[in-house]
Design a protein around this motif. Structure first.
Motif, PDB file in Angstrom:
ATOM      1  N   TYR A 161      38.656  40.219  46.174  1.00 35.86           N
ATOM      2  CA  TYR A 161      39.320  39.310  47.102  1.00 35.86           C
ATOM      3  C   TYR A 161      40.192  40.132  48.052  1.00 35.86           C
ATOM      4  O   TYR A 161      40.773  41.140  47.650  1.00 35.86           O
ATOM      5  CB  TYR A 161      40.209  38.318  46.349  1.00 35.86           C
ATOM      6  CG  TYR A 161      39.471  37.291  45.524  1.00 35.86           C
ATOM      7  CD1 TYR A 161      39.049  36.092  46.088  1.00 35.86           C
ATOM      8  CD2 TYR A 161      39.220  37.507  44.171  1.00 35.86           C
ATOM      9  CE1 TYR A 161      38.378  35.138  45.327  1.00 35.86           C
ATOM     10  CE2 TYR A 161      38.549  36.567  43.402  1.00 35.86           C
ATOM     11  CZ  TYR A 161      38.130  35.380  43.992  1.00 35.86           C
ATOM     12  OH  TYR A 161      37.469  34.436  43.237  1.00 35.86           O
ATOM     13  N   THR A 165      45.480  37.620  43.660  1.00 40.01           N
ATOM     14  CA  THR A 165      45.368  36.337  42.978  1.00 40.01           C
ATOM     15  C   THR A 165      46.712  35.609  42.985  1.00 40.01           C
ATOM     16  O   THR A 165      46.758  34.378  42.946  1.00 40.01           O
ATOM     17  CB  THR A 165      44.890  36.530  41.529  1.00 40.01           C
ATOM     18  OG1 THR A 165      45.838  37.318  40.801  1.00 40.01           O
ATOM     19  CG2 THR A 165      43.539  37.224  41.508  1.00 40.01           C
ATOM     20  N   LEU A 168      46.613  33.733  46.074  1.00 40.66           N
ATOM     21  CA  LEU A 168      45.607  32.678  46.080  1.00 40.66           C
ATOM     22  C   LEU A 168      45.950  31.512  45.150  1.00 40.66           C
ATOM     23  O   LEU A 168      45.530  30.381  45.382  1.00 40.66           O
ATOM     24  CB  LEU A 168      44.249  33.256  45.676  1.00 40.66           C
ATOM     25  CG  LEU A 168      43.611  34.243  46.656  1.00 40.66           C
ATOM     26  CD1 LEU A 168      42.407  34.920  46.010  1.00 40.66           C
ATOM     27  CD2 LEU A 168      43.208  33.546  47.944  1.00 40.66           C
ATOM     28  N   PRO A 185      35.258  34.949  46.604  1.00 39.00           N
ATOM     29  CA  PRO A 185      35.466  36.386  46.825  1.00 39.00           C
ATOM     30  C   PRO A 185      34.786  36.854  48.103  1.00 39.00           C
ATOM     31  O   PRO A 185      33.836  36.237  48.581  1.00 39.00           O
ATOM     32  CB  PRO A 185      34.834  37.024  45.588  1.00 39.00           C
ATOM     33  CG  PRO A 185      33.863  36.017  45.080  1.00 39.00           C
ATOM     34  CD  PRO A 185      34.407  34.670  45.447  1.00 39.00           C
ATOM     35  N   GLN A 186      35.279  37.963  48.634  1.00 40.32           N
ATOM     36  CA  GLN A 186      34.719  38.508  49.859  1.00 40.32           C
ATOM     37  C   GLN A 186      33.561  39.470  49.605  1.00 40.32           C
ATOM     38  O   GLN A 186      32.685  39.623  50.451  1.00 40.32           O
ATOM     39  CB  GLN A 186      35.810  39.242  50.664  1.00 40.32           C
ATOM     40  CG  GLN A 186      36.632  38.348  51.562  1.00 40.32           C
ATOM     41  CD  GLN A 186      37.497  37.368  50.780  1.00 40.32           C
ATOM     42  OE1 GLN A 186      38.306  37.774  49.951  1.00 40.32           O
ATOM     43  NE2 GLN A 186      37.332  36.086  51.029  1.00 40.32           N
TER      44      GLN A 186
END
Length: 617
Positions: A161, A165, A168, A185-186
């Motif tokens: 990510y 977290t 997020l 996720p990226q």
């Protein structure tokens, strides 16, 4: 350099007892750019990241001093897959077996690896902290492997990510995310990087230890024109099984043999593909298929992306243990739990086993066992919201898990491996869930597959069987950390009388001091009541249930109707009838309201790093 870094360096340079491994680690924030696209803050050790691979041998002793150098977070450490015979307090999940380690405090993890060998890992068990980088491989080497190989390689896979977290989480556990959609996720990572180069030699057999250290998505792994020969799962040796594709969920481990070709005239693609079916939304810009390079010849071109039409992955259900462990006897006790994702009165989406979303007690459950005397066998003292079951020593236990959710979930049992004796196939989202029927089930295998982390299919069920032969307090939970934070866990108190009688299980002075320093009692029931263990007044409890008739869809409509109404009223009162562009965005900005849903918005364009491929070691 801080004192813990100096200790660490000095111990690496000194000659120590081969059977005692002493490590000094301090958790620290480190800036890193794992995918080559965006720098972020991760949790490292001694100002370094990724964390080191730790290696021991069967019978070795571990002394790991963990100092919390994070100024604003607690921490903890779990050695995933280790049985911790007689050392339950070293298992790691906070408020289950230990208190959180406060900033500037230190806990000693002191245990012996008695009878295990294989591929394991270690990670924080505090909230979603390991998703921010606090995780790495823990290898227990065997004196004699039941297979031959030339060289060993450790490979971790995970997702990445671009936000932490911690950043997020507020938008995930929010009334503005009432469906519980997980952050997307990226990228996916190979050994905490991308476009990784693995230099190989011809005519060699590599033993590759593969660990999914991610916190969310499963991955498909496959190599162009090569095969995996599976020989180990989660520290359990299995009969060899050859496959072209591995499916590995978070927390699972595979030991595989990869045999290289005799020719060096070509290089090959080593692919990792995110299981996109686990995402609520797949943004168009998301790259799910990650290309890494198996290089025979540095003078040859690197391979292009490799794809397959059908994964045809190995089904781990059909693996057989090498020692041919037979199906355990019929259960003495069956725990039946239903997975449900639903909203509570605050509008947040939670995860439930039956009607309980795990809510931590005010005293670690292990500390309650050790201070409760004869009351330790009474499940009530562990709290009404911890979903705790007391097991008798030596009993055979079945966990029947009915998944009423439309998602796939990997579940991990601490302190044990279990036999997976049945797993129903996936059931469509528009169909009713298929629940386990004890009078009508598939035949059970004579020699079931055994491991410590298995997944259940959407709208389906699975049955796990194990022996309660390891006294301790053991967590059973979904290893998608987003779901654990939503409460998808139960606690097993196994043979509490044996725990109390075993002098090795007595809480250490360091343990008690860690609790004192973080302000958590080390005795008493779930409500921290040490006078009357049946009095749970003041215990931590989950949010109230929604009023009858409310649904997630209704909450979505209500929330956004309320937002629209508030924005409209404020816009009228502040701006009158003037023609002002982007009025909603301006008002939202002034009120610090995020009109975008982090979990479903399109991710930024990701790119492939052009240079500096990282070697696989």
């Amino acid at each position: 350099m801080n004192i813990f870094s100096l200790f660490f360096v000095s111990f690496l340079l000194s000659v120590v007892n081969a059977k005692t491994h002493t490590w000094y680690f301090q958790t620290t924030y480190v800036n890193a750019n794992p995918d080559g696209c965006k720098e972020k803050q991760v949790v490292g050790f001694n100002n370094s990241w990724p964390l080191p691979v730790l290696r021991v041998k069967k019978g070795d002793r571990v002394q790991l001093y963990l100092n919390n150098g994070l100024p604003d977070r607690n921490t903890s450490l779990h050695f995933h897959g280790l049985f911790q015979h007689g050392t339950n307090q070293m298992d790691g999940p906070e408020m289950v077996t230990q208190c959180p380690i406060a900033p500037n405090d230190t806990m000693l993890y002191n245990f012996t690896v008695e009878d295990q060998a294989g591929t394991y890992w270690y990670h924080s068990h505090t909230k979603t902290q390991y998703g921010d980088g606090m995780r790495a491989a823990f290898i227990i080497e065997d004196e004699k492997y039941p297979f031959d190989f030339d060289e060993e390689v450790v490979l971790t896979v995970s997702e990445n990510y671009h936000k932490t977290t911690f950043e997020l989480m507020p938008s995930f556990l929010s009334r503005f995310n009432p469906t519980g959609a997980e952050p997307i996720p990226q990228n996916v990572l190979f050994n905490d990087s991308r476009n990784v180069t693995w230099n190989v030699e011809p005519n060699k057999t590599y033993f590759v230890r593969i660990i999914n250290v991610g916190m969310f998505v499963s991955q498909y792994l496959f190599i162009e024109d090569h095969e995996f020969e599976v020989v180990e799962v989660d520290g359990v040796y299995v009969e060899k099984n050859t496959t072209q594709t591995l499916y590995i969920t978070t927390a699972q481990r595979y030991g595989v043999l990869i045999k290289t070709k005799n020719s060096t005239d070509k290089n090959y693609a080593f692919m990792a593909n995110m299981d996109a079916t686990m995402l609520d939304v797949q943004p168009p810009a998301l790259v799910t298929n990650s290309t890494n390079f198996m290089v025979y010849n540095k003078d040859k071109d690197l391979p292009k992306e490799y794809t397959v039409d059908d994964y045809n992955e190995l089904d781990d259900f059909y693996l057989t243990t090498l020692n041919k462990t037979e199906l355990y006897d019929d259960p003495d006790h069956t725990i039946t739990i239903d997975v449900v994702m639903d909203n509570l009165d605050n509008g947040v989406n939670y995860a439930f086993f039956n009607e309980t979303t795990y809510t931590p007690p005010k005293v670690p459950t292990l500390a309650t066992v050790l201070s409760a005397g004869d009351m330790a066998a009474n499940e009530q003292i562990y709290g009404s919201n911890t979903h705790t079951f007391v097991l008798n020593y030596g009993d055979t236990i079945d966990i029947v898990l009915n998944n009423k959710d439309t998602g796939k979930h990997p579940f991990h049992l601490h302190g044990h491996t279990f036999q997976l004796i049945e797993r129903h196939a996936e059931v469509g989202e528009k169909e009713d869930p298929v629940l386990y029927d004890p009078s009508n089930h598939a035949p059970w295998p004579k020699h079931p597959m055994m491991r410590d982390t298995v997944f259940v299919e959407p709208h389906a069920y699975m049955v796990m069987r194990f022996k309660a032969d390891n006294p301790g307090v053991w967590f059973f939970h979904c290893h998608i950390d987003w779901h654990l934070e939503q409460g998808l866990a139960i606690v097993l108190v196994e043979a509490p009388d044996h725990i109390q009688k075993d002098s090795r299980q007595a809480l250490t002075d360091n343990y008690k001091q860690v609790c004192k320093n973080v302000g958590v009692p080390s005795d008493g029931n779930a409500a921290a009541n040490s006078d009357d263990f049946l009095n749970l007044k003041g215990e931590n409890v989950q949010e109230k249930n929604l009023p009858a008739g409310f649904t997630a869809r209704g909450i979505v409509a209500l929330v956004f109707s309320a937002i629209a109404a508030v924005l409209g009223l404020i816009a009228i009162s502040i701006y009158g009838m003037a023609e002002i562009s982007n009025v909603e965005e301006r008002v939202a900005r002034d009120l610090d309201i995020d009109l975008t849903d982090e979990s479903s918005s399109a991710v930024e364009n990701v790119r492939e790093p052009s240079e500096g491929a990282v070697s696989l070691k």
